[in-house]
Motif scaffolding. Structure first.
Motif, short mmCIF file in Angstrom:
data_model
loop_
_atom_site.label_atom_id
_atom_site.label_comp_id
_atom_site.label_asym_id
_atom_site.label_seq_id
_atom_site.Cartn_x
_atom_site.Cartn_y
_atom_site.Cartn_z
N GLY A 117 -22.43 -21.32 -17.33
CA GLY A 117 -23.20 -22.39 -16.48
C GLY A 117 -23.42 -21.75 -15.04
O GLY A 117 -22.45 -21.77 -14.08
N VAL A 118 -24.99 -22.29 -14.79
CA VAL A 118 -24.81 -21.99 -13.22
C VAL A 118 -25.45 -23.55 -12.75
O VAL A 118 -26.10 -24.17 -13.23
CB VAL A 118 -26.17 -21.16 -13.56
CG1 VAL A 118 -26.21 -21.20 -12.21
CG2 VAL A 118 -25.79 -20.13 -13.87
N VAL A 119 -25.10 -23.81 -11.82
CA VAL A 119 -25.48 -24.98 -11.05
C VAL A 119 -26.65 -24.45 -9.52
O VAL A 119 -26.08 -23.37 -9.01
CB VAL A 119 -24.28 -26.08 -10.25
CG1 VAL A 119 -23.45 -26.02 -11.82
CG2 VAL A 119 -23.41 -25.27 -9.42
N ASP A 120 -26.86 -25.48 -8.80
CA ASP A 120 -27.65 -24.71 -7.38
C ASP A 120 -26.82 -25.20 -6.66
O ASP A 120 -25.65 -25.66 -7.00
CB ASP A 120 -28.71 -25.69 -7.23
CG ASP A 120 -29.15 -26.99 -7.44
OD1 ASP A 120 -28.22 -27.53 -7.72
OD2 ASP A 120 -30.23 -27.55 -7.59
N GLU A 121 -27.49 -25.42 -5.57
CA GLU A 121 -26.13 -25.85 -3.88
C GLU A 121 -25.91 -27.66 -4.16
O GLU A 121 -25.22 -28.06 -3.48
CB GLU A 121 -26.59 -25.54 -2.85
CG GLU A 121 -27.59 -25.38 -2.45
CD GLU A 121 -28.67 -25.11 -1.14
OE1 GLU A 121 -27.38 -24.49 -0.42
OE2 GLU A 121 -29.76 -25.15 -1.09
N SER A 122 -26.67 -27.53 -4.69
CA SER A 122 -26.00 -29.80 -4.89
C SER A 122 -25.53 -29.93 -6.31
O SER A 122 -25.59 -31.34 -6.25
CB SER A 122 -27.99 -30.33 -5.06
OG SER A 122 -28.34 -30.18 -5.80
#
Length: 76
Positions: free
Chosen positions: A31-36
């Motif tokens: 899974g990939v998330v952004d900086e928030s």
């Protein structure tokens, strides 16, 4: 959580991130998330030179690829 890299472009509905030199790329399916810490998708491919690969991320529904370009991504 570890840094995937910076999104350098989009191609064929994928976000293409350049991994940081010397960092181990994430596993396919991660899974990939952004900086928030908002989930943006999952890793579908790792390609290119071993020391500085590219990571292809398939976005989740509702994720705007254009907003990811230039920003960092992180794997969970």
């Amino acid at each position: 959580m570890r840094r995937v890299g910076t999104v350098v472009r989009t191609a064929q509905g994928l976000a293409i991130a350049r991994a940081d030199p010397g960092e181990e790329p994430p596993d396919i399916g991660a899974g990939v998330v952004d900086e928030s810490l908002s989930r943006v998708g999952r890793v579908v491919d790792v390609f290119g030179p071993v020391g500085h690969p590219y990571v292809a991320v398939s976005p989740d529904d509702g994720t705007s690829l254009a907003t990811l370009v230039g920003g960092p991504l992180y794997a969970r």
